[in-house]
Structures are given as C-alpha cells and as structure tokens.
Design a protein around this motif. Structure first.
Motif, PDB file in Angstrom:
ATOM      1  N   CYS A 122       1.015  -1.326   0.034  1.00  0.00           N
ATOM      2  CA  CYS A 122      -0.056  -0.019   0.033  1.00  0.00           C
ATOM      3  C   CYS A 122       0.821   1.176  -0.183  1.00  0.00           C
ATOM      4  N   LEU A 125      -2.610   6.218   2.097  1.00  0.00           N
ATOM      5  CA  LEU A 125      -3.914   5.726   2.837  1.00  0.00           C
ATOM      6  C   LEU A 125      -5.140   5.309   2.386  1.00  0.00           C
ATOM      7  N   GLU A 126      -5.369   5.881   1.243  1.00  0.00           N
ATOM      8  CA  GLU A 126      -6.483   5.416   0.495  1.00  0.00           C
ATOM      9  C   GLU A 126      -6.332   3.968   0.085  1.00  0.00           C
ATOM     10  N   ARG A 135      -6.774   1.670   2.775  1.00  0.00           N
ATOM     11  CA  ARG A 135      -8.155   1.679   3.519  1.00  0.00           C
ATOM     12  C   ARG A 135      -8.718   0.486   2.318  1.00  0.00           C
ATOM     13  N   GLU A 136      -8.611   0.444   1.058  1.00  0.00           N
ATOM     14  CA  GLU A 136      -9.290  -0.369   0.225  1.00  0.00           C
ATOM     15  C   GLU A 136      -8.743  -1.935   0.520  1.00  0.00           C
ATOM     16  N   GLU A 170     -10.391  -2.947   3.651  1.00  0.00           N
ATOM     17  CA  GLU A 170     -11.802  -3.233   3.272  1.00  0.00           C
ATOM     18  C   GLU A 170     -11.977  -4.726   2.426  1.00  0.00           C
ATOM     19  N   THR A 211     -16.239  -1.540   8.069  1.00  0.00           N
ATOM     20  CA  THR A 211     -14.753  -1.400   8.303  1.00  0.00           C
ATOM     21  C   THR A 211     -14.681  -0.337   8.692  1.00  0.00           C
ATOM     22  N   PHE A 247     -12.099   2.515   9.394  1.00  0.00           N
ATOM     23  CA  PHE A 247     -10.535   2.722   8.980  1.00  0.00           C
ATOM     24  C   PHE A 247     -10.069   3.773   9.827  1.00  0.00           C
ATOM     25  N   LYS A 254     -17.243   5.047  11.828  1.00  0.00           N
ATOM     26  CA  LYS A 254     -15.978   6.020  12.415  1.00  0.00           C
ATOM     27  C   LYS A 254     -15.600   5.497  13.686  1.00  0.00           C
ATOM     28  N   THR A 298      -7.565   6.065  14.780  1.00  0.00           N
ATOM     29  CA  THR A 298      -7.742   4.829  14.275  1.00  0.00           C
ATOM     30  C   THR A 298      -8.060   3.725  15.534  1.00  0.00           C
ATOM     31  N   PRO A 304     -10.168  -2.887  12.932  1.00  0.00           N
ATOM     32  CA  PRO A 304     -11.103  -2.247  12.221  1.00  0.00           C
ATOM     33  C   PRO A 304     -12.625  -2.768  12.232  1.00  0.00           C
ATOM     34  N   HIS A 331      -0.285   1.861   8.521  1.00  0.00           N
ATOM     35  CA  HIS A 331      -1.161   2.947   8.611  1.00  0.00           C
ATOM     36  C   HIS A 331      -0.231   4.066   9.323  1.00  0.00           C
TER      37      HIS A 331
END
Ligand code: URA
Length: 261
Positions: free
Chosen positions: A73, A76-77, A80-81, A84, A98, A100, A125, A158, A162, A186
């Motif tokens: 990764c 951050l996006e 997250r994906e 998930e 999830t 995140f 959240k 966070t 998750p 993260h």
C-alpha cells in the motif's frame, strides 16, 4: 415462511421479552436453537472445536499475508481499500462496516484505540459513542480537535482492529497479530509526530508487552522511532472518574511534547 396468527404473536412476545432483558441487537443472521444444541452428540462437538482451532491457525498464518498486503500500500486510500477487501479475519463477518479512521491524516497526533463498538460499527467511524465523546473532550482540553484543518490542532484517529468484536469483547492476541502489519503501515503512511495509545490493546500489540496501561502510562515510549504515550481508555474513565486526574496529567505531557518540538 408463513406463520399462523398465534405463532406470529408468540414470536413477537418472545422478542419483546428479550428486549426487556437487554438484548437490543441481533448478533447473528441465523438464530441459534439452544434446545437442539443441548442434544448435540459429543463427537459433533469435537468437530466444532476443531473448526475453531483451524480458524486460529488460519488467523496466525494470515499474519504473513497481511504483511505482504500492507507493504504493497502506497497511500492511506490504498490501505483503506486493502483492509476493506481483506477477508482473512473472522471479525469482518460479524461487522456491519470496516472502521478505518477519522480526523485529519495530516495531524501531528495519531490516536490509536482498541476496536469499534456498536455506534462506530454502525457509522463506520472510530470513537463516536459515549467514550468517543469523552475522548473528544479530553483532546479539546489541550486544544486538539479531530475536525481541525490545521495539522497543529488536528488529530487522526484509528483502532487496532477495524471490525467490531462480538459483544465488544477484548481483541484476541491472534486478531491483533494478524492486523498489526496494517496498523504499522497506517502509522508509516500517516507519519504522525506523536502517538497516543488509548487503553490496553494498542499498548500490547505496538509495545509488545503484557503490561497494562496503568503501569505504562506517565512515560514516553517509542514505536518505530515515534514518541508514544499510553493513556487510560475513556470508557474506563467513565467507569472510574477518579482516574481522570492521571489522564489529565498525561494530556499535559502530550501538550508539552507538542510544544517542545
Ligand atoms: N473504543 C475504542 O477503542 N475505539 C472506538 O472506536 C470506540 C470505542
């Protein structure tokens, strides 16, 4: 399935009775017939036990997989994906969402809690229920706010896990071990100046210790070179308000650290 009118009213009465006893949500899509369970022969019970052992082993081996996935990764996006889409953790099956992160990823302070509760699982959240409201107040007392645009006043929040554990039980060691590579990535991607470790689980997994937050709080630790401060969980402070005095001292340590660097 069609019900006779008396079956309908019987089912409704049973539901009302359970709600009165405090069962305010369904935790499985399929009901468990406890009468049948009592009659399950021993040999079948062994199979059930074996299945859960298999899950545990699967959880451990997935640790390698999460390391590879996390390393791939780049932002951050993407993280997250990837989280998930990750299906290796049993908790995901029982969770609605999830969870995140929330707040400003550019913040100097990254807050790491335990796992989503019921409200967080609903909204997707972290820290938005009662303990989250207290956390917001604690942070506000030293001028920090998850909605701030300025990185100096902002926080990024966070959790170790998750997905909500069933009945809000504590995270298991193997769940934390499996998800740790995601958490470490993260932190690497968010690049905070300071970490605030809220409650026991983030301390256990990130500081690799069995010691509780009561022993660890009050001094700075280091995680991948980033100063990390353990602090009591707001859920604990709601139960034991007398400990707020110590939490306040820790918040002042955090404030001083931010001012000195
Ligand atoms: N408690 C936590 O540790 N995290 C949350 O997101 C909510 C409650």
């Amino acid at each position: 399935m069609s019900l006779e009118p008396h079956e309908y009213y019987e089912a409704l009465a049973q539901l009302a009775w359970q709600v009165e006893l405090g069962a305010d949500e369904a935790i499985g899509a399929v009901g468990v017939d406890r009468y049948v369970e009592k009659l399950t022969p021993k040999s079948q019970k062994k199979t059930v036990q074996k299945q859960s052992d298999t899950v545990t082993v699967a959880a451990r081996t997935a640790g390698g997989e999460t390391k590879r996935l996390a390393a791939a990764c780049n932002d951050l996006e993407g993280l997250r994906e990837t989280i998930e889409a990750f299906d290796g953790c049993e908790l995901k099956r029982g969770a609605r969402t999830t969870v995140f992160a929330d707040g400003n990823p550019a913040a100097r302070v990254m807050v790491i809690g335990e796992a989503p509760g019921r409200d967080e699982d609903r909204e997707g959240k972290p820290f938005i229920g009662k303990s989250g409201q207290l956390l917001d107040k604690m942070l506000a007392s030293i001028g920090l706010n998850r909605n701030a645009e300025d990185a100096e006043q902002a926080v990024y929040i966070t959790n170790v896990l998750p997905w909500r554990p069933p009945q809000n039980r504590d995270p298991l060691d193997e769940e934390m071990a499996m998800m740790k590579p995601f958490l470490m990535r993260h932190i690497e991607l968010a690049k905070p100046d300071v970490l605030l470790l809220v409650g026991n689980p983030p301390n256990q997994t990130l500081l690799n210790t069995e010691q509780g937050v009561t022993r660890l709080r009050g001094k700075w630790h280091s995680i991948a070179g980033i100063p990390a401060l353990p602090i009591f969980h707001p859920a604990y402070l709601l139960r034991v308000p007398a400990q707020k005095r110590l939490a306040w001292a820790d918040l002042l340590m955090l404030k001083a650290k931010l001012e000195e660097s």
